[in-house]
Design an enzyme around this catalytic site. Structure first.
Site, short mmCIF file in Angstrom:
data_model
loop_
_atom_site.label_atom_id
_atom_site.label_comp_id
_atom_site.label_asym_id
_atom_site.label_seq_id
_atom_site.Cartn_x
_atom_site.Cartn_y
_atom_site.Cartn_z
N CYS A 117 -10.02 -3.86 -9.65
CA CYS A 117 -9.44 -2.65 -9.06
C CYS A 117 -8.07 -2.89 -8.47
CB CYS A 117 -10.39 -2.06 -8.01
SG CYS A 117 -10.75 -3.21 -6.69
N ASP A 140 -4.49 -8.80 -3.74
CA ASP A 140 -4.62 -9.89 -2.77
C ASP A 140 -4.83 -11.23 -3.46
OD1 ASP A 140 -4.27 -8.82 -0.16
OD2 ASP A 140 -6.08 -7.65 -0.46
N HIS A 142 0.82 -1.22 0.00
CA HIS A 142 0.00 0.00 0.00
C HIS A 142 0.85 1.27 0.00
CE1 HIS A 142 -3.32 -2.79 0.86
NE2 HIS A 142 -3.94 -1.95 0.07
N GLU A 182 -11.14 -11.28 -4.03
CA GLU A 182 -9.68 -11.22 -3.83
C GLU A 182 -9.17 -12.41 -3.03
OE1 GLU A 182 -8.74 -7.47 -1.95
OE2 GLU A 182 -10.49 -7.53 -0.66
#
Ligand code: PEP
Ligand code: MG
Length: 590
Positions: free
Chosen positions: A511, A464, A198, A440
């Site tokens: 996404c 993920d 992230h 995910e």
């Protein structure tokens, strides 16, 4: 005598956020202290020595206190290590060396102290004696304590940055990166990390060039060095020669030209050559990202990572505060959609204000929807805020990390309760807000036919999904070479999700970072993906690719890709096809 020029050092890491930048470095040490390479005047020397001696006394007192406590609680033998720590702090040779160097070099005491420590550690690590080698950790531990006492532990290590700098650090947390937009930080480089951490994703949103996973950068750089960050290729250059600087300046201009050229596509429709409309949305982390969504021509927001709302603060965001933020995004993005992902705490995102214990395997642990279902108070506050804000634009709700139907049902049951409560209080909301599941987790991808019956849409979270499908920690630079979006297993899972979604009559988006990976665009298009959501900066290039191919061509390429055996083969094939269809695309084909 002429001073020797510092040597140019080139390091290769993992490209985390594109673009080229250069400037002076600011080195944060492993515990994120800002070590300032500050010049001092002759008359400040005594004060620096005084600060140093005070920090040593403070550290000694702390160690004595810990030693006493450990002796009482665990026995004297366990406290022995602290005797070794005391020896370091009382080492007159070390202290004298620091003071002599301070007088000679006239730099801040913390900088000098760290420099001397580094030298000790290097000497000890080169010795054959195992006992002496073990002293390295004592020196490190004590060194950290002294530094902390010299600098004072800061909650926000980047808070005091005054000039434009490139941050160099062992690691940066997503919450550190989240505060960078308010600072003078023009780039960063870290020892650890990977493309889908992230921290990297945040850098892309902030449009700050970054390279991660460099392994040794903190050992090669000193604060104040000039550094080039090439986030597009994952390269950094420390102490560049004038010739290298000039070359990168040319490259930087070239990249800016390409970007400008691509932005000309901004207002053209995102459709294939045969007229199939594809939704091209953007991912955002904070509301500061909205202008970039608009300037890059994305049609709405396919992922709003709301957890940054909860970070870098001592309390939890109230319903009112969240309502205002979501309503603001909804208004600014109207007439397009904003997909608000409910809180995805955990993994590599930690919130200090919640008492969540650290886990052995945080990505497999108490995170995302699991946490929200266990804390309906927090979950309901967010859902109320989203529903109330839905009156101001077009909002969607999306749950992270759904692993099976029961979780989806539980989340929906809580959402229903919230709807009933709002109705009871006569608070208006959009009754038609779509509610979707992120796919995910492999179990969700494999049972997507079941989930599709009770979801309004799917959005594939490949960051993920790939880590779980291939058993590759997404933030570990050592195994980054195994993190392979083109792996046949990943493509099969994606194909399954899209087919099952379409059979049930719902749309399927993506996404995760793979949605912005240009090598994969045509395959995803050919598999039938309806929406691509990615960092705003990726959207113009994706649009160019989508506008250069027919659906038939894309489907053929996807089908052919699925007959290949390895990720490497698929990637090479996909890049070759891309180059054929878009000859002037910047992509390296093997
Ligand atoms: C993903 O996992 O692909 C995703 C988009 O969510 P995040 O990166 O926030 O985990
Ligand atoms: Mg995810």
């Amino acid at each position: 005598m002429k001073e020797a020029k510092p040597q140019e050092i080139i390091l290769k890491g993992i490209p985390a956020s594109p673009g080229i930048t250069f400037g002076k470095t600011l080195l944060l040490d492993r515990e994120q202290y800002v070590i300032q390479r500050r010049n001092i005047k002759e008359d400040q020397i005594q004060n620096e020595i005084k600060r140093f001696k005070e920090a040593l006394i403070q550290t000694k007192n702390e160690i004595l206190e810990i030693k006493k406590r450990i002796s009482e609680e665990m026995g004297v033998e366990h406290a022995q290590i602290f005797s070794a720590h005391l020896l370091v702090i009382e080492d007159s040779m070390l202290i004298e060396e620091v003071i002599a160097k301070l007088k000679k070099e006239r730099l801040s005491i913390e900088y000098i102290f760290q420099d001397v420590l580094k030298k000790y550690i290097k000497v000890f690590s080169e010795m054959d004696d195992e006992y002496l080698k073990e002293r390295i950790s004592d020196i490190n531990d004590v060194g950290k304590r002294v530094l902390r006492n010299l600098i004072g532990a800061k909650e926000d290590p980047l808070g005091s940055v005054k000039e434009r700098v490139v941050v160099v650090s062992y690691d940066l947390s997503p919450s550190d990166t989240a505060t960078m937009h308010k600072k003078n930080i023009i780039g960063f480089a870290t020892d650890i990390g990977s493309r889908t951490s992230h921290t990297a994703i945040m850098a892309k949103s902030l449009e700050i060039p970054a390279v991660v996973g460099l392994e040794v950068v903190t050992r090669r750089v000193e604060s104040g060095n000039i550094i080039i960050i090439d986030g597009t290729h994952g390269t950094i250059v420390i102490n560049p020669t004038p010739k290298t600087l000039k070359r990168y300046e040319t490259d930087r201009k070239r990249l800016a030209d390409i970007e400008r050229h691509l932005l000309e596509l901004k207002d053209l429709p995102c459709e294939t050559l045969d007229g199939r409309k594809i939704k091209l949305a953007a991912n955002i982390e904070v509301s500061e990202d909205i202008p970039s969504v608009i300037t890059h021509g994305a049609e709405g927001i396919g992922l709003y990572r709301t957890e940054y709302f909860y970070m870098n603060r001592k309390d939890l965001p109230s319903e009112e505060e969240q309502f205002k933020a979501y309503a603001e995004v909804a208004k600014r993005i109207k007439p397009h959609h904003v997909t608000i992902r409910t809180l995805d705490l955990g993994g590599d995102k930690f919130l200090s204000q919640l008492d969540v214990p650290r886990e052995m395997n945080p990505f497999l642990g108490w995170r995302a929807i699991r946490f929200c279902l266990a804390r309906p108070d927090i979950f309901k506050t967010q859902l109320r805020a989203i529903l109330r804000a839905s009156m101001f634009g077009k909002l969607r709700i999306m749950y992270p990390m759904i692993s099976g139907l029961e979780e989806l049902r539980q989340a929906n049951a809580i959402l229903d309760e919230v709807r009933q409560e709002l109705k009871k209080d006569s608070i208006l909301f959009d009754e038609n807000v779509e509610v979707g599941a992120m796919i995910e987790v492999p179990s969700a991808a494999l049972t997507s036919d079941i989930l599709a019956k009770e979801a309004d849409f799917f959005s594939i979270g490949t960051n993920d999904l790939i880590q779980y499908a291939l058993a590759v920690d997404r933030v570990n630079e050592k195994i980054a070479y195994l993190y392979d979006p083109a792996h046949p297993a990943v493509l099969l899972l994606i194909k399954n999700v899209i087919e099952n979604g379409h059979k049930a009559g719902i749309w399927v988006g993506m996404c995760g970072e793979m949605a912005g990976d240009i090598a994969m665009t045509i395959i995803l298009l050919g598999l039938g993906l309806d929406e691509f959501s990615t960092s705003p900066i990726n959207t113009p290039e994706l649009k160019r690719i989508i506008r250069s191919v027919t659906m038939e061509q894309a489907a053929g390429i996807a089908q052919q890709a699925l007959t290949l055996s390895t990720g490497r083969e698929i990637e090479r094939f996909a890049k070759r096809k891309l180059k054929e269809l878009v000859p002037d695309i910047t992509i390296e084909v093997e």
